[in-house]
Design an enzyme around this catalytic site. Structure first.
Site, PDB file in Angstrom:
ATOM      1  N   SER A 131       0.873  -1.181   0.000  1.00 39.42           N
ATOM      2  CA  SER A 131       0.000   0.000   0.000  1.00 39.42           C
ATOM      3  C   SER A 131       0.908   1.228   0.000  1.00 39.42           C
ATOM      4  O   SER A 131       2.082   1.139   0.395  1.00 39.42           O
ATOM      5  CB  SER A 131      -0.853  -0.002   1.271  1.00 39.42           C
ATOM      6  OG  SER A 131      -1.459   1.250   1.477  1.00 39.42           O
ATOM      7  N   TYR A 144      -1.922  -1.165  10.732  1.00 36.10           N
ATOM      8  CA  TYR A 144      -2.070  -1.423   9.292  1.00 36.10           C
ATOM      9  C   TYR A 144      -0.871  -0.872   8.523  1.00 36.10           C
ATOM     10  O   TYR A 144      -0.284  -1.573   7.697  1.00 36.10           O
ATOM     11  CB  TYR A 144      -3.370  -0.798   8.774  1.00 36.10           C
ATOM     12  CG  TYR A 144      -3.527  -0.963   7.276  1.00 36.10           C
ATOM     13  CD1 TYR A 144      -3.775  -2.224   6.737  1.00 36.10           C
ATOM     14  CD2 TYR A 144      -3.382   0.117   6.404  1.00 36.10           C
ATOM     15  CE1 TYR A 144      -3.891  -2.398   5.360  1.00 36.10           C
ATOM     16  CE2 TYR A 144      -3.508  -0.047   5.033  1.00 36.10           C
ATOM     17  CZ  TYR A 144      -3.763  -1.311   4.516  1.00 36.10           C
ATOM     18  OH  TYR A 144      -3.860  -1.481   3.163  1.00 36.10           O
TER      19      TYR A 144
END
Ligand SMILES: NC(=O)c1ccc[n+]([C@@H]2O[C@H](COP(=O)([O-])OP(=O)(O)OC[C@H]3O[C@@H](n4cnc5c(N)ncnc54)[C@H](OP(=O)(O)O)[C@@H]3O)[C@@H](O)[C@H]2O)c1
Length: 249
Positions: A131, A144
């Site tokens: 990401s 995360y």
């Protein structure tokens, strides 16, 4: 040609399945929701096998590899993953440990097992879905962001080992910013930036992967942001990151 895609029941994984099927790939699709995998499989034009499995359980990762030991896989897309929003002291520890098991541990196990096999054959590709969160610390989504930094660093390090070995095996990391999928509902966030479409993200990712690019960042806004952040000190970056994150709550 055959591709194995984890987290194929929704979002990016389902889109990888659609586009790879159009390119002629047979598919092995893994996720927990069987009904969604069946629906997807019915719309695809190539041979598809579905495996209903919770990959956050370590033993399932080994089972998956063992069940495919005699199947030739040309491409592994480690895509299954999820996020969680909230201040670190408020977020649920069990959910976070489960996230670490899925985003880090399962990806690590599958990367190692398939990479060994691919190296022996001197062919194969692994695309690990990280990401743009991998490039920053992520206050309010701390765990995360940290899991995605792990994915990026692990993948990038292995790619250099492969290059030095003159291996024909490819490994790369996909690092998108916000994409329109079920991710935000699962993570409990509203994105501050408008998300790009999953079909654009996947088309871009596949094009770059087949060209051998190691770190793939779809979307000009996110690519520009990642480029310029190298000129800023961490003290500024973590404040900017907090302010972006705060708008997601
Ligand atoms: N959307 C974004 O903005 C964005 C941005 C950057 C990176 N990413 C990354 O992209 C990847 C795909 O996310 P997405 O956006 O497509 O989200 P999504 O629409 O929520 O899809 C997530 C997929 O992961 C699967 N999954 C979740 N837990 C699992 C488990 N324990 N075992 C097996 N499969 C599991 C889900 O299937 P089941 O629920 O059926 O198991 C689903 O197929 C993730 O790694 C995410 O971190 C997303």
């Amino acid at each position: 040609m055959r591709a194995l895609i984890t987290g194929a029941s929704a979002g990016l994984g389902a889109e990888f399945a659609r586009q790879l099927s159009k390119m002629g790939y047979d598919l092995i699709l893994v996720a927990r929701r069987e009904d969604r995998l069946k629906e997807l499989s019915a719309e695809l034009g190539t041979r598809t096998e579905i495996i209903t499995m919770d990959l956050s359980l370590e033993e399932n990762c080994y089972k998956l590899f063992e069940s495919l030991e005699n199947t030739k896989i040309d491409l592994l897309i480690n895509n299954a993953g999820f996020g969680l929003f909230g201040e670190f002291t408020d977020t649920d520890l069990d959910k976070e440990l489960n996230m670490i098991d899925l985003n880090i541990k399962s990806l690590h196990i599958l990367t190692k097992l398939f990479l060994k096999k691919f190296k022996e054959a001197d062919c194969g590709r692994i695309l690990n879905v990280a990401s743009s969160a991998a490039f920053l610390s992520g206050p309010l989504m701390a765990t995360y962001y940290a899991t995605k930094a792990y994915v990026l660093r692990l993948t990038d390090a292995i790619s250099e080992e492969l290059r030095r070995d003159k291996s024909k095996v490819y490994i790369g990391a996909l690092c998108p910013g916000p994409v329109d999928t079920e991710f935000s509902a699962v993570a409990g966030v509203n994105f501050a930036l408008a998300g790009i479409k999953a079909d654009y993200c996947v088309r871009y990712a596949l094009k770059k992967m087949f060209k051998g690019k190691k770190i793939i960042i779809p979307g000009v806004v996110v690519r520009t942001g990642v480029f310029f952040q190298r000129f800023l000190p961490y003290s500024i970056l973590r404040r900017i990151s907090f302010n972006i994150q705060r708008k997601k709550g």
